[in-house]
Structure formats: structure tokens, C-alpha cells
Design a protein around this motif. Sequence first.
Motif, PDB file in Angstrom:
ATOM      1  N   HIS A 153     -10.314   2.761   4.494  1.00  0.00           N
ATOM      2  CA  HIS A 153     -10.551   1.522   3.984  1.00  0.00           C
ATOM      3  C   HIS A 153     -10.378   1.544   2.480  1.00  0.00           C
ATOM      4  N   TYR A 175     -13.384   5.587   2.140  1.00  0.00           N
ATOM      5  CA  TYR A 175     -13.958   5.317   3.370  1.00  0.00           C
ATOM      6  C   TYR A 175     -14.807   4.292   3.510  1.00  0.00           C
ATOM      7  N   TRP A 188      -5.621   0.551   2.909  1.00  0.00           N
ATOM      8  CA  TRP A 188      -5.927   0.524   4.455  1.00  0.00           C
ATOM      9  C   TRP A 188      -6.947  -0.302   4.600  1.00  0.00           C
ATOM     10  N   VAL A 189      -6.969  -0.716   5.726  1.00  0.00           N
ATOM     11  CA  VAL A 189      -8.265  -1.871   6.451  1.00  0.00           C
ATOM     12  C   VAL A 189      -8.366  -1.370   7.781  1.00  0.00           C
ATOM     13  N   ASP A 190      -9.697  -0.922   7.910  1.00  0.00           N
ATOM     14  CA  ASP A 190     -10.159  -0.447   9.467  1.00  0.00           C
ATOM     15  C   ASP A 190      -9.033   0.679   9.970  1.00  0.00           C
ATOM     16  N   ASP A 191      -8.863   1.587   9.104  1.00  0.00           N
ATOM     17  CA  ASP A 191      -8.111   2.724   9.511  1.00  0.00           C
ATOM     18  C   ASP A 191      -6.614   2.517   9.881  1.00  0.00           C
ATOM     19  N   LYS A 245     -14.277   4.648   8.276  1.00  0.00           N
ATOM     20  CA  LYS A 245     -12.844   4.145   8.606  1.00  0.00           C
ATOM     21  C   LYS A 245     -12.272   4.348   7.308  1.00  0.00           C
TER      22      LYS A 245
END
Length: 313
Positions: free
Chosen positions: A77, A71, A94-97, A75
Motif C-alpha cells: 500500500h 506496507y 499500490w492500494v490493498d495489494d 498489504k
Amino acid sequence: MSDLGSEELEEEGETDLGEYEGERNEAGERHGHGRARLPNGDTYEGSYEHGKRHGQGIYKFKNGARYTGEYVKNKKHGQGIFIYPDGSRYEGEWVDDLRQGHGVYYYVNNDTYTGEWFAHQRHGQGTYFYAETGSKYVGTWVNGQQEGAAEIIHLNHRYQGKFSNKNPMGPGKYVFDIGCEQHGEYRVTDAERVEEEEEEESVITTLPKWKAIKITELALWTPTLAEEPPPVDVPGQEETPAAEARGEPGEEAQPLADLSDGEADFMRPGEEDADTFREEGEYGREEFRFDNIDQQGNVGFEEDDTRQSDPPD
């Protein structure tokens, strides 16, 4: 199979609400390791920084979904694993959820996608494996759709060409394990336009149709000539330099076989070979529709568009 809808799951924001057990900083914020039960029934256990989920953590939704990973400021990330309520699973970046970067998605029907993602969709280079038939699509994706140069690999043959809106389109070729290639193109004509009535509106569905142009052999080997055996000396036989000087031939050597004609015949299949292939094989020059390929390695390319049964937030 479609992975649409999985992005609808959202986590409860940390606003110092709900029950919390764990470390805090001097300002009283959740800071360090802690465990929280949020007002909507979700739970989180992991690292906090200044009151927000930050670092490694496990977020469990009340509907059974679960995220385990990194996280940044509340988010998802970095690297993480998300298990959705229907049992499907994503492992990757992951990027920004959002699923973004490289990742693997395991679908409930045992299909898999391995490759690049952008904004929750398959985007870039990736491989989709069809578990039911053993076939796989290897190539380019754009906004979740098969688009651009790609290859469909079946059990006993493969197709190489370009795709548009999940369908092959334009020039391409089928490469068969029996040692030949069929060249042609997929194109849409007026005959393939199908009209469907849905809610008093006319919807035109276009299906590309394969048109074979020629069949060629695979040039996988080059014939080589046998080595000429060395001359054998016969005892008691004297050389005749005078005859050699006059240019008179002695025992004539066998000329090498000219393989150019046979070689050309092998590299260039004749009309009879093409006719035989058309009669005996289902992949001859006869036209066949892209959507009629059977499941014996000749799978269609339509994915299951059934949305996942992700519950609302």
C-alpha cells in the motif's frame, strides 16, 4: 503485451510463524525492524507494527519475484516496485495489494505502459509504447482495454479517433507528415465478419475496416502581402495641386494582387490532387484494413496477449 497473471502472486501472511530476528514490543509481537523467513520459503526484511508488515520493507519470493516498497497491515500500500519472475516490472502506486493509481509497467518485450491503474488493470488515461515499431497509443483505457478517445502515433503519421475493445471504431482521421489529413471512419460490415471454429463452437471475429471520405490540406500558414515601397521624390519635379484638386490621376499605383483565388485553391484541394494522392500514396481513398498496416510505422494495435509466466503461489 498483457500483464494478466502477475496479480496471482500472494505473500505469506504473518502469523508469528517461521524464523524471525528483530525487534518486538512488550506483548511479544514483531514490532520495529526485523527479518523473517516464512514457512513457504519467502523472506521479508523491513518494518513491523503489532506483528504485521507495516512501513518500508523488501519481500522476496522463493520463485525470484521481489517487492520493494511500502506496507500497511501486511498489504502492499503506497509506493512500491514489483519485479515479476519473467523479468517484467511495475513501479508505482499500490492500494490493498493491487496496482492502483499512477504507475509504469515495463514488459519483457520492452513495451511500456505509463498511466493510471485500477484493481491491477490499466484504467483511465495512459500511454502504451510499442518498442518494436516505435508507435504509441495515447488515450483512454477501461478494464485493461483500449477504449474511448485516443491517438495512435506512428513514425510518419498519426490516427485520431475513438476505440472500442482495442480497435478503432467510428469517425476519425489520419494526419500525415507530408501535410494532409485523410478523414473517414472505421466500421464493421457483414463482409468483415469472420467465423472461426473452436472446439465445435462458432466464434465470430469482427474486424473494423477503414473507409476514407475526403482528403484535406493542413492550413499551417497564412500568406502575407509584400509591403509597398515608399514613394521616391524626384528632384525638380513640382507638385500639381490643381490636377489633384480636379481628381485627375497622376502616376497610377500598382494594384495589390488578389490572393483570394489562389488562397482558396491552396486551402481546398481539387479533385486532381486527390486523385494523384490516391495513385501515389498507400493512404489514399482506397480502402484498407486496419489489421494489415505494416511495421514501417504503420503498426497494428493488437497487444501481445501472452500471459506472464508467473508461477502459482
